[in-house]
Write a protein that holds these residues in place. Structure first.
Motif, PDB file in Angstrom:
ATOM      1  N   ALA A  58      59.879  13.126 -13.539  1.00 51.90           N
ATOM      2  CA  ALA A  58      59.380  12.445 -12.240  1.00 51.90           C
ATOM      3  C   ALA A  58      58.071  11.727 -12.517  1.00 51.90           C
ATOM      4  O   ALA A  58      57.000  12.368 -12.972  1.00 51.90           O
ATOM      5  CB  ALA A  58      59.143  13.259 -11.053  1.00 51.90           C
ATOM      6  N   ALA A  59      57.843  10.154 -12.285  1.00 48.16           N
ATOM      7  CA  ALA A  59      56.783   9.599 -12.534  1.00 48.16           C
ATOM      8  C   ALA A  59      55.515   9.982 -11.678  1.00 48.16           C
ATOM      9  O   ALA A  59      55.640  10.172 -10.361  1.00 48.16           O
ATOM     10  CB  ALA A  59      56.954   8.114 -12.461  1.00 48.16           C
ATOM     11  N   PHE A  60      54.440  10.446 -12.300  1.00 52.04           N
ATOM     12  CA  PHE A  60      53.257  10.795 -11.208  1.00 52.04           C
ATOM     13  C   PHE A  60      52.021  10.475 -11.834  1.00 52.04           C
ATOM     14  O   PHE A  60      51.786  10.297 -12.901  1.00 52.04           O
ATOM     15  CB  PHE A  60      53.126  12.675 -11.408  1.00 52.04           C
ATOM     16  CG  PHE A  60      52.227  13.255 -10.621  1.00 52.04           C
ATOM     17  CD1 PHE A  60      52.488  13.527  -9.233  1.00 52.04           C
ATOM     18  CD2 PHE A  60      50.877  13.458 -11.321  1.00 52.04           C
ATOM     19  CE1 PHE A  60      51.303  14.218  -8.774  1.00 52.04           C
ATOM     20  CE2 PHE A  60      50.038  14.157 -10.819  1.00 52.04           C
ATOM     21  CZ  PHE A  60      49.946  14.627  -9.436  1.00 52.04           C
TER      22      PHE A  60
ATOM     23  N   ASP B 186      41.761  17.357 -10.012  1.00 55.35           N
ATOM     24  CA  ASP B 186      42.141  18.505  -9.409  1.00 55.35           C
ATOM     25  C   ASP B 186      43.430  18.683  -8.608  1.00 55.35           C
ATOM     26  O   ASP B 186      43.632  19.527  -7.798  1.00 55.35           O
ATOM     27  CB  ASP B 186      41.005  18.543  -8.253  1.00 55.35           C
ATOM     28  CG  ASP B 186      40.960  17.765  -7.026  1.00 55.35           C
ATOM     29  OD1 ASP B 186      41.467  16.568  -7.226  1.00 55.35           O
ATOM     30  OD2 ASP B 186      40.202  17.915  -5.979  1.00 55.35           O
ATOM     31  N   THR B 187      44.207  17.546  -9.016  1.00 47.96           N
ATOM     32  CA  THR B 187      45.527  17.511  -8.441  1.00 47.96           C
ATOM     33  C   THR B 187      46.754  17.805  -9.709  1.00 47.96           C
ATOM     34  O   THR B 187      47.007  16.688 -10.282  1.00 47.96           O
ATOM     35  CB  THR B 187      46.040  16.398  -7.510  1.00 47.96           C
ATOM     36  OG1 THR B 187      44.788  16.386  -6.497  1.00 47.96           O
ATOM     37  CG2 THR B 187      47.125  16.257  -6.880  1.00 47.96           C
ATOM     38  N   PRO B 188      47.084  18.895 -10.037  1.00 39.95           N
ATOM     39  CA  PRO B 188      47.926  19.091 -11.241  1.00 39.95           C
ATOM     40  C   PRO B 188      49.426  18.398 -10.874  1.00 39.95           C
ATOM     41  O   PRO B 188      49.909  18.574  -9.655  1.00 39.95           O
ATOM     42  CB  PRO B 188      48.065  20.688 -11.390  1.00 39.95           C
ATOM     43  CG  PRO B 188      47.634  21.157 -10.104  1.00 39.95           C
ATOM     44  CD  PRO B 188      46.541  20.407  -9.639  1.00 39.95           C
ATOM     45  N   PRO B 189      50.084  18.100 -11.838  1.00 36.98           N
ATOM     46  CA  PRO B 189      51.439  17.240 -11.770  1.00 36.98           C
ATOM     47  C   PRO B 189      52.434  18.265 -11.478  1.00 36.98           C
ATOM     48  O   PRO B 189      52.167  19.456 -12.069  1.00 36.98           O
ATOM     49  CB  PRO B 189      51.680  16.378 -13.031  1.00 36.98           C
ATOM     50  CG  PRO B 189      50.730  17.175 -14.138  1.00 36.98           C
ATOM     51  CD  PRO B 189      49.320  17.742 -13.293  1.00 36.98           C
ATOM     52  N   PRO B 190      53.417  17.774 -11.018  1.00 38.95           N
ATOM     53  CA  PRO B 190      54.547  18.847 -10.920  1.00 38.95           C
ATOM     54  C   PRO B 190      54.863  19.155 -12.444  1.00 38.95           C
ATOM     55  O   PRO B 190      54.903  18.232 -13.198  1.00 38.95           O
ATOM     56  CB  PRO B 190      55.815  18.203 -10.099  1.00 38.95           C
ATOM     57  CG  PRO B 190      54.961  16.971  -9.687  1.00 38.95           C
ATOM     58  CD  PRO B 190      53.812  16.566 -10.226  1.00 38.95           C
ATOM     59  N   ALA B 191      55.438  20.311 -12.796  1.00 40.81           N
ATOM     60  CA  ALA B 191      56.215  20.685 -13.942  1.00 40.81           C
ATOM     61  C   ALA B 191      57.310  19.786 -14.637  1.00 40.81           C
ATOM     62  O   ALA B 191      57.979  19.181 -13.722  1.00 40.81           O
ATOM     63  CB  ALA B 191      56.757  22.288 -13.847  1.00 40.81           C
TER      64      ALA B 191
END
Length: 292
Positions: free
Chosen positions: A181-183, A192-197
């Motif tokens: 997924a593009a993030f 401070d906002t980690p991406p989804p795995a």
């Protein structure tokens, strides 16, 4: 070699001629003349474009904000919940989205699927839309020169909003293929906002010296921010000096495909790219494809 988006169709929700769109200012105050010009250009696309009630505000004590945090958040929530509004477009970045993001009624927003577009400081809102299951558009904003005066960037946005984007090209830096997924968006808003795995992370920034990029990326690495990233897609680094060496140093050992030089972010003729959709990255050819 960078280039225009590949042929369109897939991605976030699309607009149709005659749709009503609201223009909001979730971050910094907008130049009234640029906002008026931007609204007029939207109307030439056969859109019913209107500014939100507080879109022209300036905070009485903190002039770098477009009005109060509550008013900015309320404008976004109100527009999103209005059944007559098909899309919400941001007027400007600057600073302020982080202050308003937690005041948006995300439970209510999550129940409605609409067009959302913005970039730069608006990255803070993109990540929340992503968490709510929404795909969004990362592109030029209506009350800025990047929209009003940059014909190419404006046309990329128009085509994306009305017909979609199936992919784009950059320069392959690290070979391999990956899907996720593009993030992402603006680097300084993501620390401070980690991406989804398994995400494919899109990054760009503006006016940050190489050592500052190094500091942010090193801090993110230390917290494991990149541990589960599937691939990286790098945009523009305008005003960041010679950013290439630090990017190569900080990303070269991650073991994931990397595509660079994609013209999105703070650059002339910037592309409008979808976030929250599945994409496939080819780190050899530099092609990124939206997966239906």
């Amino acid at each position: 070699m960078s280039g225009p988006p590949l042929s369109p169709t897939s991605g976030p929700p699309l607009l149709r001629p005659g749709d009503r769109v609201a223009v909001v200012s979730p971050a910094g105050p907008v130049d009234p003349g640029l906002l008026d010009a931007g609204l007029a250009l939207l109307r030439t696309w056969d859109l019913d474009a209107e500014p939100a009630p507080h879109a022209r505000d300036t905070h009485p004590e903190l002039p770098y904000l477009a009005g109060t945090d509550a008013d900015r958040a309320h404008d976004l929530t109100r527009a999103w919940l209005d059944p007559d509004v098909a899309g919400v477009l941001c007027a400007r970045g600057g600073y302020g989205s982080l202050r308003a993001v937690d005041l948006v009624d995300w439970a209510a927003v999550g129940a409605h699927r609409k067009v959302f577009a913005g970039s730069s400081d608006i990255t803070a809102l993109h990540t929340r839309f992503h968490a709510a299951g929404h795909a969004t558009w990362f592109g030029p904003m209506i009350g800025t020169r990047a929209f009003v005066e940059d014909t190419a960037a404006r046309e990329h946005l128009r085509r994306a909003l009305f017909t979609g984007v199936t992919g784009w090209r950059g320069t392959g830096r690290t070979p391999g293929t990956a899907r996720g997924a593009a993030f992402g968006g603006n680097l300084s808003l993501l620390f401070d906002t980690p991406p989804p795995a398994g995400a494919v992370v899109l990054l760009e920034d503006v006016d940050e010296e190489p050592y500052r990029l190094d500091r942010m990326l090193t801090g993110m690495r230390r917290t494991g921010w990149f541990d589960d990233v599937a691939a990286l897609v790098l945009g523009s680094w305008t005003g960041c000096g010679n950013a290439a060496p630090v990017l190569a140093d900080r990303f070269g050992d991650l073991g994931v495909p990397v595509v660079a030089d994609v013209p999105f972010g703070h650059c002339a003729g910037q592309l409008t790219l979808p976030l929250g959709v599945s994409v496939e990255v080819d780190g050899h050819t530099g092609v990124v494809t939206v997966v239906p």
